[in-house]
Enzyme design. Sequence first.
Site, PDB file in Angstrom:
ATOM      1  N   LYS A 105       0.671  -1.063   0.176  1.00  0.00           N
ATOM      2  CA  LYS A 105       0.033   0.007   0.031  1.00  0.00           C
ATOM      3  C   LYS A 105       0.961   1.183  -0.002  1.00  0.00           C
ATOM      4  O   LYS A 105       1.544   1.424   1.038  1.00  0.00           O
ATOM      5  CB  LYS A 105      -0.971   0.152   1.382  1.00  0.00           C
ATOM      6  N   GLY A 166      -7.955   8.638  10.050  1.00  0.00           N
ATOM      7  CA  GLY A 166      -8.201   8.804  11.780  1.00  0.00           C
ATOM      8  C   GLY A 166      -9.329   9.811  12.129  1.00  0.00           C
ATOM      9  O   GLY A 166      -9.656   9.886  13.224  1.00  0.00           O
ATOM     10  N   ALA A 192      -9.448   5.075   4.761  1.00  0.00           N
ATOM     11  CA  ALA A 192      -9.097   6.320   5.519  1.00  0.00           C
ATOM     12  C   ALA A 192     -10.261   6.954   5.835  1.00  0.00           C
ATOM     13  O   ALA A 192     -11.031   7.141   4.715  1.00  0.00           O
ATOM     14  CB  ALA A 192      -8.086   7.293   4.917  1.00  0.00           C
ATOM     15  N   GLY A 193     -10.661   7.601   6.927  1.00  0.00           N
ATOM     16  CA  GLY A 193     -11.790   8.429   7.329  1.00  0.00           C
ATOM     17  C   GLY A 193     -13.072   7.677   7.662  1.00  0.00           C
ATOM     18  O   GLY A 193     -13.771   8.374   8.183  1.00  0.00           O
ATOM     19  N   ASN A 214      -9.421   0.919  10.169  1.00  0.00           N
ATOM     20  CA  ASN A 214      -8.555   0.644  11.284  1.00  0.00           C
ATOM     21  C   ASN A 214      -9.054   1.349  12.462  1.00  0.00           C
ATOM     22  O   ASN A 214      -9.567   0.545  13.590  1.00  0.00           O
ATOM     23  CB  ASN A 214      -7.079   0.843  11.006  1.00  0.00           C
ATOM     24  N   THR A 215      -8.809   2.632  12.562  1.00  0.00           N
ATOM     25  CA  THR A 215      -8.989   3.377  13.799  1.00  0.00           C
ATOM     26  C   THR A 215     -10.460   3.117  14.369  1.00  0.00           C
ATOM     27  O   THR A 215     -10.677   2.862  15.588  1.00  0.00           O
ATOM     28  CB  THR A 215      -8.959   4.928  13.703  1.00  0.00           C
TER      29      THR A 215
END
Lengths: 269, 65
Positions: A105, A166, A192-193, A214-215
Amino acid sequence: MLQGGKHMDTYTIGGTVLKSRLFLGTGRFPNPHVMKQAIAASEAEVLTFALRRVQLEAVDEDAILQHVDGQGFQYLPNTSGSRTAEEAVRIARLARASGVGNWIKVEISVADETLLPDPVETLKATEQLAKEGFVVLPYTSDDPVLCRRLEEAGAAAIMPGGSPIGTGLGILNPYNLERIVEKAKVPVIVDAGIGSPSDAALALELGASAVLVNTAIAKAKDPVAMAHAFKMAVEAGRAARLAGRIPKKPYATASSGLEWLVSRSQAGR
Amino acid sequence: MNVKINGQWMTIHGQTVYDLLESHGLEAKPVVVEADGVILVPSQWKTTQLSEGMILEVVHLVAGG
């Protein structure tokens, strides 16, 4: 996944056939035990990692492969921390040398509070790494033209951000995502996001092949339960995409038909 | 001899990259070594001699998104 099991709903990246619509990032979990449980609950097939220096005073401190090895996951190391194509290429080569396969990535972030990807460097790195035989998945801004350029440069999938890493702000520009999906000949993975399962479902409804989360899972109050929620959300979003949502319209259409209405004018006759 | 490992100068006694990894308990770990900008595969660890001023990076995969 389709009802009746007539055929499997799969997609392919770099020759690898995938079923799960959820990529899971392994960062920021409270501990390895919770991370392993969340991985299981997510049913993810692709896991992401970062590459860092070994802490020579505590060599096992950050090591991650011991927790997930031998379970058939597709590993997706990232080039986080790189600021130029040159740095990203170096990290990619080191990651490949660690024996986890040839997926990478590309993540080249501008060093400010947005961590937004540098489009020029990302394109350069994608081109170079594709030439070197990597399966390249660039994390990119959600620009339809740039995404096409990345595909032309050899990206095996494209990973537009929904919003900055995040932030949990979800998909800030659904219009762009639709345009990207419309033109892409490779899978689109929203990275992301993503803040909640509804964001993930929306991404799949708009035609993304998968999301990378992830987050939103790792920092949830109950990461394992949230991993399960995301698993269901991507399944729902994908099922809705295949089912075909209704077009949006500005005015109402009655959902109860008006034939044989018990008419007011006829009352009392 | 002095080599720079992961950004820190260290005085070491071993002869090869393998000796250096062994002294940190890393010889059997899934780490990657780069010596003076060249990535070494594990089979090269025993045959790569350390030299004064060598710059080494010892890296591995960690948690991340």
